[in-house]
Design an enzyme around this catalytic site. Structure first.
Site, PDB file in Angstrom:
ATOM      1  N   GLU A 131       8.943   1.421   9.621  1.00 24.41           N
ATOM      2  CA  GLU A 131       8.385   0.999  10.921  1.00 24.41           C
ATOM      3  C   GLU A 131       8.871  -0.377  11.350  1.00 24.41           C
ATOM      4  OE1 GLU A 131       6.782   1.148   8.081  1.00 24.41           O
ATOM      5  OE2 GLU A 131       5.405  -0.551   7.855  1.00 24.41           O
ATOM      6  N   HIS A 163       9.186   0.288   4.301  1.00 25.28           N
ATOM      7  CA  HIS A 163       8.615   0.148   5.651  1.00 25.28           C
ATOM      8  C   HIS A 163       9.577   0.552   6.765  1.00 25.28           C
ATOM      9  CE1 HIS A 163       5.045  -2.313   4.584  1.00 25.28           C
ATOM     10  NE2 HIS A 163       5.804  -2.791   3.618  1.00 25.28           N
ATOM     11  N   CYS A 182       3.972   1.991   2.011  1.00 23.78           N
ATOM     12  CA  CYS A 182       3.682   0.870   1.115  1.00 23.78           C
ATOM     13  C   CYS A 182       2.199   0.845   0.721  1.00 23.78           C
ATOM     14  CB  CYS A 182       4.169  -0.431   1.744  1.00 23.78           C
ATOM     15  SG  CYS A 182       4.395  -1.724   0.526  1.00 23.78           S
TER      16      CYS A 182
HETATM   17  N1  GLN Z   1       1.322  -5.017  -2.579  1.00 22.02           N
HETATM   18  C1  GLN Z   1       0.547  -4.524  -1.474  1.00 22.02           C
HETATM   19  C2  GLN Z   1      -0.707  -3.786  -1.962  1.00 22.02           C
HETATM   20  O1  GLN Z   1      -0.994  -3.713  -3.101  1.00 22.02           O
HETATM   21  C3  GLN Z   1       1.343  -3.599  -0.588  1.00 22.02           C
HETATM   22  C4  GLN Z   1       2.381  -4.391   0.170  1.00 22.02           C
HETATM   23  C5  GLN Z   1       2.820  -3.760   1.476  1.00 22.02           C
HETATM   24  O2  GLN Z   1       2.172  -2.882   2.057  1.00 22.02           O
HETATM   25  N2  GLN Z   1       3.912  -4.269   1.985  1.00 22.02           N
HETATM   26  O3  GLN Z   1      -1.400  -3.268  -1.136  1.00 22.02           O
END
Ligand code: GLN
Length: 200
Positions: free
Chosen positions: A182, A180, A85
């Site tokens: 994890e 995610h 992410c």
């Molecule tokens: N939207 C977040 C960002 O720009 C990422 C979100 C996440 O890691 N769950 O970093």
């Protein structure tokens, strides 16, 4: 840097975000996993996970802690990295909808759109078949997730949503997922990352 024959630990960038969950998964898989907050700790590890969180904050902290450039240098020297992410955002060479002044570490030859699923679809879960992993499909949890908009031919798409958007990629030793694993007991990406570290 370790000079003994024993395997080096793997690191999780621990400036911000869900680094504890990644440390837990890696340790469950039998890895010696350590949090990385300083360049000296980065020197110790044979691979790095960049967790989920908020990429704008992670960007600022990694620069002010003097870690951004050393991570870039290690990636250029072949260190495997797995980003989830916000970690996928940090690995992208190019961003769409970046915050003002936001930088990435880069290395992955992709263009990533931040917050690609907008407000209504902020967070969602879906099952993603991933050929490399076989059965069962990966249960993927997306939280204000990014998506890959463009990728170079050196990048392999590992997972694609029904609408065609690419949400997991691999390029040499670099692995990135927009979701995610994890947080829901999905260990196969971390296992693959540990394999990449063992082969590096
Ligand atoms: N939207 C977040 C960002 O720009 C990422 C979100 C996440 O890691 N769950 O970093």
């Amino acid at each position: 840097m370790s000079t003994t024959g024993s395997p080096r630990p793997v690191g999780v960038l621990a400036l911000q975000g869900d680094f504890r969950e990644h440390l837990h998964v890696l340790r469950e898989l039998g890895a010696d996993a350590i949090p990385v907050r300083r360049a000296a700790e980065l020197d110790e590890v044979g691979g790095l996970v960049i967790p989920g969180g908020e990429s704008t904050v992670m960007d600022k902290l990694s620069r002010s802690f003097g870690l951004a450039q050393p991570i870039r240098d290690r990636i250029a020297a072949g260190m495997p990295v797995y980003g989830t992410c916000a970690g996928m955002i940090m690995l992208a060479d190019e961003l769409v909808d970046a915050a003002e002044g936001q930088q990435t570490i880069g290395g992955l030859c992709v263009t990533v759109r931040r917050n690609a699923f907008g407000n209504q679809n902020d967070s969602f879960e879906t099952d993603l078949p991933i050929a490399e992993f076989g059965d069962p499909a990966v249960h993927a949890v997306f939280i204000r997730a990014p998506a890959v908009e463009r990728m170079s031919e050196v990048v392999t798409a590992l997972a694609t949503l029904a609408d065609g958007r690419v949400v997991a990629v691999e390029q040499d030793g670099l692995l990135a997922t927009a979701f995610h694993p994890e947080i829901n007991g999905e260990y196969r990406f971390h296992r693959r990352f540990l394999q990449l570290v063992a082969e590096a």
